[in-house]
Design a protein around this motif. Structure first.
Motif, PDB file in Angstrom:
ATOM      1  N   ARG A  63       0.282  10.150 -20.864  1.00 27.30           N
ATOM      2  CA  ARG A  63       1.665  10.120 -21.356  1.00 27.30           C
ATOM      3  C   ARG A  63       1.876   8.984 -22.350  1.00 27.30           C
ATOM      4  O   ARG A  63       2.545   9.156 -23.377  1.00 27.30           O
ATOM      5  N   LEU A  64       1.305   7.830 -22.049  1.00 29.70           N
ATOM      6  CA  LEU A  64       1.424   6.701 -22.962  1.00 29.70           C
ATOM      7  C   LEU A  64       0.733   6.995 -24.290  1.00 29.70           C
ATOM      8  O   LEU A  64       1.220   6.617 -25.363  1.00 29.70           O
ATOM      9  N   LYS A  65      -0.404   7.683 -24.212  1.00 33.21           N
ATOM     10  CA  LYS A  65      -1.159   8.043 -25.416  1.00 33.21           C
ATOM     11  C   LYS A  65      -0.336   8.971 -26.304  1.00 33.21           C
ATOM     12  O   LYS A  65      -0.270   8.797 -27.525  1.00 33.21           O
ATOM     13  N   LYS A  66       0.323   9.976 -25.683  1.00 35.29           N
ATOM     14  CA  LYS A  66       1.148  10.905 -26.442  1.00 35.29           C
ATOM     15  C   LYS A  66       2.329  10.186 -27.092  1.00 35.29           C
ATOM     16  O   LYS A  66       2.690  10.462 -28.236  1.00 35.29           O
ATOM     17  N   LYS A  67       2.922   9.270 -26.330  1.00 30.98           N
ATOM     18  CA  LYS A  67       4.056   8.516 -26.880  1.00 30.98           C
ATOM     19  C   LYS A  67       3.636   7.689 -28.092  1.00 30.98           C
ATOM     20  O   LYS A  67       4.341   7.594 -29.083  1.00 30.98           O
ATOM     21  N   LYS A  68       2.440   7.076 -27.990  1.00 34.52           N
ATOM     22  CA  LYS A  68       1.932   6.280 -29.111  1.00 34.52           C
ATOM     23  C   LYS A  68       1.663   7.156 -30.324  1.00 34.52           C
ATOM     24  O   LYS A  68       1.956   6.772 -31.463  1.00 34.52           O
ATOM     25  N   GLU A  69       1.091   8.345 -30.089  1.00 36.72           N
ATOM     26  CA  GLU A  69       0.811   9.260 -31.197  1.00 36.72           C
ATOM     27  C   GLU A  69       2.106   9.712 -31.866  1.00 36.72           C
ATOM     28  O   GLU A  69       2.185   9.782 -33.095  1.00 36.72           O
ATOM     29  N   GLU A  70       3.109  10.024 -31.050  1.00 36.13           N
ATOM     30  CA  GLU A  70       4.403  10.435 -31.595  1.00 36.13           C
ATOM     31  C   GLU A  70       5.041   9.302 -32.396  1.00 36.13           C
ATOM     32  O   GLU A  70       5.644   9.530 -33.448  1.00 36.13           O
ATOM     33  N   SER A  72       0.856  -1.186   0.000  1.00 32.99           N
ATOM     34  CA  SER A  72       0.000   0.000   0.000  1.00 32.99           C
ATOM     35  C   SER A  72       0.889   1.232   0.000  1.00 32.99           C
ATOM     36  O   SER A  72       1.828   1.321   0.801  1.00 32.99           O
ATOM     37  N   THR A  73       0.619   2.187  -0.915  1.00 35.41           N
ATOM     38  CA  THR A  73       1.471   3.374  -1.034  1.00 35.41           C
ATOM     39  C   THR A  73       0.634   4.653  -1.035  1.00 35.41           C
ATOM     40  O   THR A  73      -0.537   4.633  -1.392  1.00 35.41           O
ATOM     41  N   THR A  74       1.277   5.744  -0.649  1.00 34.25           N
ATOM     42  CA  THR A  74       0.675   7.073  -0.753  1.00 34.25           C
ATOM     43  C   THR A  74       1.663   7.972  -1.480  1.00 34.25           C
ATOM     44  O   THR A  74       2.817   8.087  -1.071  1.00 34.25           O
ATOM     45  N   VAL A  75       1.194   8.592  -2.567  1.00 32.64           N
ATOM     46  CA  VAL A  75       2.050   9.444  -3.399  1.00 32.64           C
ATOM     47  C   VAL A  75       1.475  10.857  -3.418  1.00 32.64           C
ATOM     48  O   VAL A  75       0.263  11.034  -3.547  1.00 32.64           O
ATOM     49  N   VAL A  76       2.332  11.865  -3.293  1.00 35.76           N
ATOM     50  CA  VAL A  76       1.892  13.257  -3.370  1.00 35.76           C
ATOM     51  C   VAL A  76       2.687  13.986  -4.433  1.00 35.76           C
ATOM     52  O   VAL A  76       3.823  13.616  -4.755  1.00 35.76           O
ATOM     53  N   SER A  77       2.075  15.043  -4.984  1.00 36.35           N
ATOM     54  CA  SER A  77       2.753  15.882  -5.965  1.00 36.35           C
ATOM     55  C   SER A  77       3.157  17.184  -5.291  1.00 36.35           C
ATOM     56  O   SER A  77       2.940  17.384  -4.097  1.00 36.35           O
ATOM     57  N   GLU A  78       3.715  18.108  -6.069  1.00 36.72           N
ATOM     58  CA  GLU A  78       4.123  19.391  -5.503  1.00 36.72           C
ATOM     59  C   GLU A  78       2.907  20.185  -5.032  1.00 36.72           C
ATOM     60  O   GLU A  78       3.003  21.012  -4.136  1.00 36.72           O
ATOM     61  N   ASN A  79       1.766  19.941  -5.671  1.00 40.92           N
ATOM     62  CA  ASN A  79       0.563  20.693  -5.339  1.00 40.92           C
ATOM     63  C   ASN A  79      -0.328  19.981  -4.324  1.00 40.92           C
ATOM     64  O   ASN A  79      -1.427  20.433  -4.038  1.00 40.92           O
ATOM     65  N   GLY A  80       0.139  18.861  -3.809  1.00 42.39           N
ATOM     66  CA  GLY A  80      -0.685  18.140  -2.838  1.00 42.39           C
ATOM     67  C   GLY A  80      -0.797  16.686  -3.200  1.00 42.39           C
ATOM     68  O   GLY A  80      -0.062  16.164  -4.034  1.00 42.39           O
ATOM     69  N   SER A  81      -1.738  16.019  -2.585  1.00 39.30           N
ATOM     70  CA  SER A  81      -1.873  14.582  -2.804  1.00 39.30           C
ATOM     71  C   SER A  81      -2.528  14.278  -4.129  1.00 39.30           C
ATOM     72  O   SER A  81      -3.353  15.048  -4.632  1.00 39.30           O
ATOM     73  N   LYS A  82      -2.163  13.162  -4.698  1.00 38.30           N
ATOM     74  CA  LYS A  82      -2.762  12.681  -5.931  1.00 38.30           C
ATOM     75  C   LYS A  82      -3.442  11.356  -5.659  1.00 38.30           C
ATOM     76  O   LYS A  82      -2.874  10.489  -5.018  1.00 38.30           O
ATOM     77  N   SER A  83      -4.620  11.232  -6.190  1.00 40.78           N
ATOM     78  CA  SER A  83      -5.324   9.964  -6.030  1.00 40.78           C
ATOM     79  C   SER A  83      -4.776   8.973  -7.035  1.00 40.78           C
ATOM     80  O   SER A  83      -4.112   9.345  -8.011  1.00 40.78           O
ATOM     81  N   ARG A  84      -5.067   7.713  -6.798  1.00 40.76           N
ATOM     82  CA  ARG A  84      -4.635   6.676  -7.744  1.00 40.76           C
ATOM     83  C   ARG A  84      -5.237   6.934  -9.123  1.00 40.76           C
ATOM     84  O   ARG A  84      -4.609   6.679 -10.147  1.00 40.76           O
ATOM     85  N   LYS A  85      -6.472   7.431  -9.131  1.00 44.38           N
ATOM     86  CA  LYS A  85      -7.149   7.700 -10.404  1.00 44.38           C
ATOM     87  C   LYS A  85      -6.401   8.772 -11.185  1.00 44.38           C
ATOM     88  O   LYS A  85      -6.197   8.653 -12.394  1.00 44.38           O
ATOM     89  N   GLU A  86      -5.986   9.849 -10.479  1.00 40.62           N
ATOM     90  CA  GLU A  86      -5.258  10.930 -11.144  1.00 40.62           C
ATOM     91  C   GLU A  86      -3.920  10.438 -11.676  1.00 40.62           C
ATOM     92  O   GLU A  86      -3.510  10.783 -12.790  1.00 40.62           O
ATOM     93  N   ILE A  87      -3.240   9.652 -10.881  1.00 39.44           N
ATOM     94  CA  ILE A  87      -1.947   9.112 -11.310  1.00 39.44           C
ATOM     95  C   ILE A  87      -2.120   8.213 -12.529  1.00 39.44           C
ATOM     96  O   ILE A  87      -1.349   8.274 -13.491  1.00 39.44           O
ATOM     97  N   LYS A  88      -3.161   7.393 -12.502  1.00 42.19           N
ATOM     98  CA  LYS A  88      -3.435   6.496 -13.620  1.00 42.19           C
ATOM     99  C   LYS A  88      -3.767   7.284 -14.882  1.00 42.19           C
ATOM    100  O   LYS A  88      -3.304   6.953 -15.975  1.00 42.19           O
ATOM    101  N   GLU A  89      -4.550   8.344 -14.733  1.00 46.81           N
ATOM    102  CA  GLU A  89      -4.926   9.168 -15.882  1.00 46.81           C
ATOM    103  C   GLU A  89      -3.700   9.850 -16.477  1.00 46.81           C
ATOM    104  O   GLU A  89      -3.559   9.949 -17.701  1.00 46.81           O
ATOM    105  N   GLU A  90      -2.808  10.343 -15.611  1.00 45.55           N
ATOM    106  CA  GLU A  90      -1.574  10.969 -16.087  1.00 45.55           C
ATOM    107  C   GLU A  90      -0.720   9.986 -16.873  1.00 45.55           C
ATOM    108  O   GLU A  90      -0.185  10.297 -17.938  1.00 45.55           O
ATOM    109  N   LEU A  91      -0.589   8.807 -16.329  1.00 47.62           N
ATOM    110  CA  LEU A  91       0.219   7.777 -16.980  1.00 47.62           C
ATOM    111  C   LEU A  91      -0.388   7.397 -18.332  1.00 47.62           C
ATOM    112  O   LEU A  91       0.332   7.267 -19.326  1.00 47.62           O
ATOM    113  N   GLU A  92      -1.694   7.234 -18.374  1.00 42.03           N
ATOM    114  CA  GLU A  92      -2.373   6.893 -19.620  1.00 42.03           C
ATOM    115  C   GLU A  92      -2.218   7.994 -20.657  1.00 42.03           C
ATOM    116  O   GLU A  92      -2.046   7.717 -21.850  1.00 42.03           O
TER     117      GLU A  92
END
Length: 207
Positions: A156-163, A134-154
């Motif tokens: 980034r992956l989408k942009k990489k695929k487009e490139e 079990s982990t807890t991750v925070v950003s510079e602006n505060g805490s990030k939920s797992r959903k937000e982290i997952k959306e960010e990762l997705e």
């Protein structure tokens, strides 16, 4: 007299039968008592063994490792299984540290920071170990939920695929242009080898 004799015979048979039943019941009760005592003894031995493990391994003492009761009893009576169990327990600290480092790196890749990490083990009746972190991750602006982290990762992956698709398309166009240029050069070279007369047929005009 005959009736009295029959009665005495019946009483004797009844007494022998009753005595035999009592003996069987006593044997059964004794066996059950021995079994209960054996179980109590095994349970007591397992409890003593668990106390020993809790004293020797912090992961057991802190409740980070849950051990099946049946497996614990087997280990308490089987040195080989006890050795295997303790080898696994001795790896907890090292493997937890690896898990922590991996989670920390993953958080950094997502632009965040790992602030807490916990890892629990469950050892089943066959000695198999399953782990859960079990982990807890925070950003510079505060805490990030797992959903937000997952959306960010997705994203980034989408942009990489487009490139990658754009690069692939550009490469395909480049190859196509190269093929067209090579064909044009081949056609030009072929025309240069054809005699001039074939380009401009001579007209025979009678005067």
């Amino acid at each position: 007299m005959q009736i009295s004799g029959m009665g005495n015979s019946y009483n004797n048979v009844y007494e022998r039968t009753n005595t035999s039943s009592k003996n069987e019941a006593a044997k059964k009760t004794g066996a059950e008592t021995a079994e209960v005592q054996s179980k109590k003894s095994a349970g007591s031995k397992a409890a003593d063994y668990y106390s020993y493990l809790a004293e020797k391994y912090d992961c057991v003492k802190n409740g980070n490792v849950a051990i099946s009761g049946s497996y614990l009893r087997e280990c308490a009576n089987d040195p080989e299984k006890a050795k295997e169990l303790e080898e696994n327990l001795s790896l907890y600290k090292e493997l937890r540290q690896r898990g922590y480092e991996s989670a920390k790196q993953n958080a950094a890749r997502l632009g965040g920071r790992l602030v807490s990490y916990s890892e629990t083990w469950n050892i089943d009746s066959k000695g198999n170990v399953s782990m859960m972190a079990s982990t807890t991750v925070v950003s510079e602006n505060g805490s990030k939920s797992r959903k937000e982290i997952k959306e960010e990762l997705e994203e980034r992956l989408k942009k990489k695929k487009e490139e990658a698709k754009k690069a692939e398309k550009a490469e395909a166009q480049k190859e196509e242009q190269q093929e067209q240029l090579e064909k044009l050069q081949e056609n030009t070279a072929a025309k240069e080898q054809i005699p001039r007369e074939e380009y401009y047929p001579r007209l025979d005009i009678g005067i």
